[in-house]
Enzyme design. Sequence first.
Site, PDB file in Angstrom:
ATOM      1  N   CYS A  50       0.804  -1.223   0.000  1.00 31.73           N
ATOM      2  CA  CYS A  50       0.000   0.000   0.000  1.00 31.73           C
ATOM      3  C   CYS A  50       0.840   1.277   0.000  1.00 31.73           C
ATOM      4  O   CYS A  50       0.317   2.357  -0.240  1.00 31.73           O
ATOM      5  CB  CYS A  50      -0.960   0.008   1.185  1.00 31.73           C
ATOM      6  SG  CYS A  50      -0.165   0.252   2.785  1.00 31.73           S
TER       7      CYS A  50
ATOM      8  N   HIS B 221      -2.015  11.299  15.881  1.00 33.17           N
ATOM      9  CA  HIS B 221      -2.501  10.543  14.726  1.00 33.17           C
ATOM     10  C   HIS B 221      -1.385   9.631  14.231  1.00 33.17           C
ATOM     11  O   HIS B 221      -0.240  10.056  14.085  1.00 33.17           O
ATOM     12  CB  HIS B 221      -2.901  11.519  13.615  1.00 33.17           C
ATOM     13  CG  HIS B 221      -3.190  10.872  12.308  1.00 33.17           C
ATOM     14  ND1 HIS B 221      -4.383  10.240  12.040  1.00 33.17           N
ATOM     15  CD2 HIS B 221      -2.434  10.750  11.196  1.00 33.17           C
ATOM     16  CE1 HIS B 221      -4.353   9.771  10.805  1.00 33.17           C
ATOM     17  NE2 HIS B 221      -3.182  10.066  10.265  1.00 33.17           N
TER      18      HIS B 221
ATOM     19  N   HIS C 281      -4.529   4.729   9.808  1.00 32.31           N
ATOM     20  CA  HIS C 281      -5.876   4.161   9.786  1.00 32.31           C
ATOM     21  C   HIS C 281      -5.801   2.645   9.850  1.00 32.31           C
ATOM     22  O   HIS C 281      -4.764   2.055   9.533  1.00 32.31           O
ATOM     23  CB  HIS C 281      -6.619   4.598   8.520  1.00 32.31           C
ATOM     24  CG  HIS C 281      -6.887   6.056   8.484  1.00 32.31           C
ATOM     25  ND1 HIS C 281      -5.975   6.965   7.982  1.00 32.31           N
ATOM     26  CD2 HIS C 281      -7.955   6.776   8.908  1.00 32.31           C
ATOM     27  CE1 HIS C 281      -6.478   8.182   8.106  1.00 32.31           C
ATOM     28  NE2 HIS C 281      -7.673   8.100   8.656  1.00 32.31           N
TER      29      HIS C 281
ATOM     30  N   ASP D 291      -3.427 -12.452   4.189  1.00 35.32           N
ATOM     31  CA  ASP D 291      -3.224 -13.697   4.928  1.00 35.32           C
ATOM     32  C   ASP D 291      -2.495 -13.381   6.241  1.00 35.32           C
ATOM     33  O   ASP D 291      -1.315 -13.632   6.387  1.00 35.32           O
ATOM     34  CB  ASP D 291      -2.434 -14.696   4.089  1.00 35.32           C
ATOM     35  CG  ASP D 291      -2.305 -16.050   4.750  1.00 35.32           C
ATOM     36  OD1 ASP D 291      -3.117 -16.363   5.634  1.00 35.32           O
ATOM     37  OD2 ASP D 291      -1.367 -16.795   4.387  1.00 35.32           O
TER      38      ASP D 291
ATOM     39  N   ARG E 237      -5.523  -4.395   8.616  1.00 31.35           N
ATOM     40  CA  ARG E 237      -4.309  -3.731   8.133  1.00 31.35           C
ATOM     41  C   ARG E 237      -4.229  -2.365   8.793  1.00 31.35           C
ATOM     42  O   ARG E 237      -4.996  -1.471   8.484  1.00 31.35           O
ATOM     43  CB  ARG E 237      -4.313  -3.583   6.614  1.00 31.35           C
ATOM     44  CG  ARG E 237      -3.076  -2.834   6.092  1.00 31.35           C
ATOM     45  CD  ARG E 237      -3.015  -2.798   4.585  1.00 31.35           C
ATOM     46  NE  ARG E 237      -4.177  -2.182   3.975  1.00 31.35           N
ATOM     47  CZ  ARG E 237      -4.277  -0.880   3.646  1.00 31.35           C
ATOM     48  NH1 ARG E 237      -3.270  -0.057   3.892  1.00 31.35           N
ATOM     49  NH2 ARG E 237      -5.377  -0.412   3.080  1.00 31.35           N
TER      50      ARG E 237
ATOM     51  N   CYS F  28      -2.525   0.730   8.695  1.00 32.32           N
ATOM     52  CA  CYS F  28      -1.753   1.488   7.708  1.00 32.32           C
ATOM     53  C   CYS F  28      -1.213   2.710   8.434  1.00 32.32           C
ATOM     54  O   CYS F  28      -1.945   3.667   8.691  1.00 32.32           O
ATOM     55  CB  CYS F  28      -2.683   1.863   6.551  1.00 32.32           C
ATOM     56  SG  CYS F  28      -1.869   2.714   5.214  1.00 32.32           S
TER      57      CYS F  28
END
Length: 148
Positions: free
Chosen positions: A76, A114, A117, A125, A131, A133
């Site tokens: 990502c 912060h 997310h 898997d 996730r 991120c």
Amino acid sequence: MTDEHTTSPDLQPRLVLTPDQWRQRLSDEEYHVLREAGTEAPFVGEYTDTTAEGVYRCRACGAELFRSTQKFHSGCGWPSFFAPLAEDRVVYLTDESIPGRPRTEVRCARCDSHLGHVFAGEGFDTPTDLRYCINSICLDLEPARTDT
């Protein structure tokens, strides 16, 4: 995941600073991401492709947030983790800053900075199918000790 601000006995006391104190402590880019919920550009962060073993700490306050054993490559453009070090290390907020695309924001439980997310159900898997991120600029990697 809950929208609570709680801490456990394992965490250091909450760290609350004024905006001016945060600006003295953080670079302009760190301040923008950590304190103003900004996002660093994808594929440029220090930890995007790091595979070193250790503990990832909050760059703003030093709280332990993630372990390298929870990190995985998602493609990502930001470091991805399937779980925090412990649930009490992060807090979750509803993020509706992108119309029609609600997200769950992840913040440091100690200093309310912060981090990024969390997304569910993407089919990776991993043990949690989550996730996290996380912006590299929000983290400092403390390498694992190697006894010689």
